[in-house]
Design a protein around this motif. Structure first.
Motif, PDB file in Angstrom:
ATOM      1  N   VAL B  96       3.689  -5.491   0.434  1.00  0.00           N
ATOM      2  CA  VAL B  96       4.035  -6.467   1.476  1.00  0.00           C
ATOM      3  C   VAL B  96       2.827  -6.717   2.372  1.00  0.00           C
ATOM      4  O   VAL B  96       2.463  -7.865   2.658  1.00  0.00           O
ATOM      5  N   GLY B  97       2.194  -5.630   2.811  1.00  0.00           N
ATOM      6  CA  GLY B  97       1.018  -5.777   3.667  1.00  0.00           C
ATOM      7  C   GLY B  97      -0.070  -6.598   2.985  1.00  0.00           C
ATOM      8  O   GLY B  97      -0.680  -7.487   3.602  1.00  0.00           O
ATOM      9  N   GLN B  98      -0.281  -6.333   1.708  1.00  0.00           N
ATOM     10  CA  GLN B  98      -1.317  -7.076   0.967  1.00  0.00           C
ATOM     11  C   GLN B  98      -0.931  -8.544   0.813  1.00  0.00           C
ATOM     12  O   GLN B  98      -1.779  -9.432   0.933  1.00  0.00           O
ATOM     13  N   ALA B  99       0.363  -8.801   0.557  1.00  0.00           N
ATOM     14  CA  ALA B  99       0.818 -10.187   0.378  1.00  0.00           C
ATOM     15  C   ALA B  99       0.540 -11.016   1.634  1.00  0.00           C
ATOM     16  O   ALA B  99       0.348 -12.229   1.547  1.00  0.00           O
ATOM     17  N   TYR B 100       0.518 -10.360   2.789  1.00  0.00           N
ATOM     18  CA  TYR B 100       0.298 -11.074   4.052  1.00  0.00           C
ATOM     19  C   TYR B 100      -1.142 -10.955   4.558  1.00  0.00           C
ATOM     20  O   TYR B 100      -1.424 -11.284   5.705  1.00  0.00           O
ATOM     21  N   GLY B 101      -2.027 -10.453   3.712  1.00  0.00           N
ATOM     22  CA  GLY B 101      -3.435 -10.401   4.114  1.00  0.00           C
ATOM     23  C   GLY B 101      -3.743  -9.378   5.181  1.00  0.00           C
ATOM     24  O   GLY B 101      -4.703  -9.526   5.936  1.00  0.00           O
ATOM     25  N   LEU B 102      -2.945  -8.314   5.265  1.00  0.00           N
ATOM     26  CA  LEU B 102      -3.269  -7.247   6.206  1.00  0.00           C
ATOM     27  C   LEU B 102      -4.315  -6.331   5.559  1.00  0.00           C
ATOM     28  O   LEU B 102      -4.469  -6.298   4.341  1.00  0.00           O
ATOM     29  N   ASN B 103      -5.026  -5.611   6.390  1.00  0.00           N
ATOM     30  CA  ASN B 103      -6.016  -4.651   5.915  1.00  0.00           C
ATOM     31  C   ASN B 103      -5.301  -3.314   5.722  1.00  0.00           C
ATOM     32  O   ASN B 103      -5.208  -2.512   6.639  1.00  0.00           O
ATOM     33  N   VAL B 104      -4.781  -3.122   4.524  1.00  0.00           N
ATOM     34  CA  VAL B 104      -3.874  -2.006   4.255  1.00  0.00           C
ATOM     35  C   VAL B 104      -4.624  -0.777   3.752  1.00  0.00           C
ATOM     36  O   VAL B 104      -5.389  -0.860   2.797  1.00  0.00           O
ATOM     37  N   GLU B 105      -4.393   0.346   4.388  1.00  0.00           N
ATOM     38  CA  GLU B 105      -4.915   1.606   3.891  1.00  0.00           C
ATOM     39  C   GLU B 105      -3.724   2.470   3.488  1.00  0.00           C
ATOM     40  O   GLU B 105      -2.919   2.848   4.344  1.00  0.00           O
ATOM     41  N   ALA B 106      -3.588   2.728   2.212  1.00  0.00           N
ATOM     42  CA  ALA B 106      -2.469   3.546   1.756  1.00  0.00           C
ATOM     43  C   ALA B 106      -2.820   5.017   1.880  1.00  0.00           C
ATOM     44  O   ALA B 106      -3.918   5.436   1.509  1.00  0.00           O
ATOM     45  N   ILE B 107      -1.910   5.777   2.453  1.00  0.00           N
ATOM     46  CA  ILE B 107      -2.092   7.230   2.499  1.00  0.00           C
ATOM     47  C   ILE B 107      -1.055   7.806   1.552  1.00  0.00           C
ATOM     48  O   ILE B 107       0.149   7.711   1.792  1.00  0.00           O
ATOM     49  N   THR B 108      -1.527   8.332   0.444  1.00  0.00           N
ATOM     50  CA  THR B 108      -0.611   8.632  -0.654  1.00  0.00           C
ATOM     51  C   THR B 108      -0.330  10.118  -0.810  1.00  0.00           C
ATOM     52  O   THR B 108      -1.069  10.975  -0.319  1.00  0.00           O
ATOM     53  N   ALA B 109       0.780  10.366  -1.476  1.00  0.00           N
ATOM     54  CA  ALA B 109       1.072  11.708  -1.993  1.00  0.00           C
ATOM     55  C   ALA B 109       1.750  11.482  -3.335  1.00  0.00           C
ATOM     56  O   ALA B 109       2.270  10.398  -3.593  1.00  0.00           O
ATOM     57  N   GLU B 110       1.700  12.495  -4.166  1.00  0.00           N
ATOM     58  CA  GLU B 110       2.357  12.419  -5.466  1.00  0.00           C
ATOM     59  C   GLU B 110       3.848  12.126  -5.265  1.00  0.00           C
ATOM     60  O   GLU B 110       4.444  12.607  -4.293  1.00  0.00           O
TER      61      GLU B 110
END
Lengths: 384, 384
Positions: B96-110
Motif C-alpha cells: 500500500v505504501g509503495q502504491a502511494y509513492g511513500l518512502n517505505v522501509e520494511a522491518i521484517t521478521a520471518e
C-alpha cells in the motif's frame, strides 16, 4: 403499528424475501469452492445484466466508491476530463476528479434539466489534439429524477475516438436498457441497493477492453480500489480482499430472480411504474420537477405548490409508514422524490398514490379531485 | 448432513443469532432519525470498544480498505515510513505504501516470528531529523497467528515524538486489550468479520487528535476513503455515503452483546481459548508455528509433521463440517490455522480438538494418545 415500512426512496430499495433469508444465513468461508461456485454464477449473471462480454467487477464499497474506482483506474494526474453535472451526483464526480488532481471541466445544466449533448459535441470536436481522456456522465441523476441522454452524448465521445465514456449508472442499471457492449460504454458503475434489490454494501464496475488499455498507463495511486486486482481474482472466481459474503449470497438470489423476470420485462416494468407515477402526479395537479422527455425510470421528483414537500413526506411516513425521499441541497423541502426502482410492483404505486391523496387532503391541499391520482395511474396500468 | 458448518477460520467468524436476524430485516432509509439513533449508539459503543474518547469511523470496506484509509489520510507522497512485515498483512501494508509513492522501509521478521522492537528503536533513534512520519504495525498477524509486541514498539515511537503509530488491529481488536487512548495509538484499523461477530463488509478506523493534525497537511489523493468526510458526518450521526444499513443493524446488536459481556471478560475468554487450543495442540504432539510468548489470542497456527496440513483441513471439513484455515503463500499446505476469534465458546474448542483427534487418527497420524488433546484443553478450562 410497527414494522410495516414501505420504502419508496431511491435506495435502499425494497428487498425480496429470498434475499433477506440469504442475508440471515451463517456466513461461509470466502476461500472455499462453495463460495467460488457462487461467485462464478454471480459474475456470469452480472455480465448478463450489463449485456457485456467484458469484465464486471464487484467491490465492497458504496456506489460512490464504485464510481471513484471507475474514474481513478484509467486516468493520470493532470488529465483533462469532461464531467456532466446537473445534480448532486454529477457534482460529486467533479469533486472526485478535483481530489485526484485531474483537469476537470464541468458541463452543467440546472438541477431538474438534462445535460445538453451539443455542449459535449462542441468540446469534443474542438479537441483535435485528443487531450480529453474521459467523459463522465451520471445517467439517471438520483437527486432530481432526470435521465440524461447518454446515447447521444456517447455518440459524440465515439466520434472523438480517444476519450473513455465513464457512466454512473447507479439508478439506471437494472431499470433502463443499458447495453454496455452494444453502446460501447467503457466504464459503468452501480450499487447494490438499487436495481439489484439487495441492501447497500456492494459496488459494481464494468470495464471495456479499451478502458483496460488505458489502465496500463494510468498513474493515479490506488490499492483497495485497484480494479486490476479485482480482474485478476475474478478470473479465478475469488476476490482480492475479504468480500461481504452475506450480501453476495443475497445478490446470488436476486440475480436469479432478475434472470427469471428477464431484462425486457424488467425494463418494461420500470417504464410502466414511471409512467403511472407521472400520470398520477399530473392527475393530482402537482408539478413534476423534470420533463417527461428526460424522466428517470427509477425516481420521480415532485415540486409541490401550496403545500410543503417535507410536510407531505412526514405525514406519509407517520400516517402510512411510506418512506419518500426529500430534496437535497438547495432543493431541500422544495421537492419530494418517489423511488420506483428495483423490487417495486404496480400495486406499490397504487398504494403510494392512494396514500398520497389522503395525505394531501389532510394537509389542506384541495387542487385535485379525490381519486384522480389513482385513476390516472390505473389508466396506465390498464393500457400497458 | 448439510448446514451444520462450524467456522473456525480467522474470518468470517461465527455470527450470533441476534445479528443474523438483524441482517434479515428489511432495510430502513439511512437518512432517517431512526437510523441516526442507531448510528449514535453504534458510535458510542465503538468508542467504548476502542477505549477512546477520540473518533472511531466506520466505512463500507474490508479490513484492507480500513487500513489503507488509516495510512493514506495522514501522509504525503515521499514521506518516510517504517512498516513491520512478518506475514501476509505486513507485506500488504508495504505494498500500500509503495502504491502511494511513500518512502517505505520494511522491518521484517520471518513468518511465524515476531517483529523485533529493537530494530524499530534503532531506526527511530537514528532519525534525529524526524523524517519518519509513521510506523505501521500489524498487531495480530492473521497469516501466522503471531502477536507483535505493539506496546514496546509504540514506546519507541513515542520517544521519537514525531511519527504516528498506525495499527492493523484486524484480528486483535475485540480479542486483546488494546486501550487506544492509554497507549496513545494514533490510528487503529479493524474489520467487521472478526471480533465484531458480524459478516464482512464494514471497516473501522480510530483516529487520535495527533493524527487529525497530520491529516490537515497530508496530500495523498482520496475521496471515498477520505476520513475527514466520515468525521464530519459521524458528528451529525449520519454517513457521507450510503452505508451498509443491514450490516450496521447487525453491528448494533453485537456491540450490545459485547457490552453485556464486558471488555475484561471478552479478553479473558480469548486468552482462555488461545491457551486451551495451544495446550491441546501440544498434547497432540503437533508443532505450533509461533512461540507461546507471541501467540495471537485470535488464531493458532499449527505446522503438522508426518501428515499434510491440507489433508487435515479437508477431512475436518468433510467429516465434521469444521472449517479451518490453510497457510498462505509459502506456508500453503505447511500449516493449518484454527480461528478462535469472536463468537467462539469453550465448547467450540473442545468440539474442534475432539474432532481433530479423530481426523488425525483417520489420516494415520499416531504420535499421540487418543484423548490427550481434549484432556489438555479441559485442564486449561478447569483452571481458568
Amino acid at each position: 403499528m410497527n414494522n410495516k415500512l414501505m420504502l419508496m426512496i431511491p435506495g435502499p430499495t425494497p428487498v425480496p424475501e429470498a434475499a433477506l433469508l440469504a442475508l440471515a444465513k451463517h456466513p461461509i468461508g470466502h476461500r472455499t469452492s462453495e463460495f467460488s461456485n457462487i461467485l462464478a454464477e454471480v459474475t456470469e449473471n452480472l455480465k448478463w445484466l450489463h449485456q457485456t462480454q467484458s469484465d464486471v467487477l464487484m467491490l465492497n464499497v458504496s456506489g460512490t466508491g464504485a464510481a471513484e474506482a471507475g474514474i481513478i483506474n484509467f486516468l493520470s494526474s493532470g488529465d483533462r476530463i469532461l464531467v456532466g453535472s446537473n445534480g448532486k451526483f454529477g457534482e460529486r464526480w467533479v469533486e472526485v476528479g478535483q481530489a485526484y488532481g485531474l483537469n476537470v471541466e464541468a458541463i452543467t445544466a440546472e438541477w431538474g434539466k438534462p445535460l445538453d449533448p451539443a455542449l459535449f459535441a462542441e468540446k469534443l470536436q474542438a479537441d483535435t489534439e485528443k487531450q480529453i481522456k474521459a467523459v463522465i456522465i451520471t445517467h439517471s441523476e438520483t437527486s432530481t429524477g432526470v435521465l440524461n441522454d447518454l446515447e447521444t452524448i456517447n455518440s459524440h465521445v465515439k466520434e472523438h475516438g480517444e476519450a473513455l465514456i465513464i457512466v454512473d449508472a447507479v439508478t439506471s442499471l437494472g431499470a433502463f436498457n443499458l447495453p454496455v457492449d452494444a453502446w460501447g460504454l467503457d466504464v459503468v458503475a452501480s450499487g447494490s441497493q438499487k436495481g439489484y434489490m439487495i441492501p447497500p454494501g456492494l459496488g459494481f464496475v464494468s470495464v471495456s477492453p479499451k478502458a483496460w488499455e488505458a489502465y496500463k498507463t494510468a498513474k493515479l495511486p490506488k490499492y483497495y480500489l485497484d480494479l486490476g486486482k479485482y480482474r485478476k481474482s475474478t478470473a479465478k472466481n475469488t476476490t482480492p480482499f475479504t468480500p461481504p459474503v452475506n450480501l453476495i449470497m443475497a445478490l446470488h438470489a436476486t440475480l436469479r430472480m432478475m434472470k427469471e423476470e428477464g431484462l425486457e420485462s424488467i425494463f418494461a416494468r420500470h417504464e410502466r411504474l414511471k409512467n403511472a407515477t407521472r400520470a398520477a402526479i399530473k392527475g393530482l395537479n402537482l408539478p413534476l420537477l423534470g420533463a417527461d422527455s428526460c424522466a428517470s425510470p427509477a425516481i420521480t421528483a415532485v415540486a409541490p405548490q401550496g403545500v410543503e414537500a417535507d410536510k407531505i413526506r412526514s405525514l406519509m411516513k407517520k400516517r402510512f409508514d411510506i418512506a419518500l425521499a426529500g430534496g437535497q441541497d438547495h432543493l431541500s423541502n422544495k421537492i419530494f422524490r418517489i423511488g420506483h426502482l428495483g423490487f417495486v410492483s404496480d400495486r406499490d404505486i397504487l398504494s403510494c398514490i392512494a396514500s398520497l391523496e389522503v395525505a394531501l387532503s389532510e394537509l389542506g391541499y384541495e387542487n385535485f379531485t379525490p381519486g384522480a391520482g389513482v385513476a390516472a395511474a390505473a389508466r396506465v396500468f390498464s393500457q400497458s
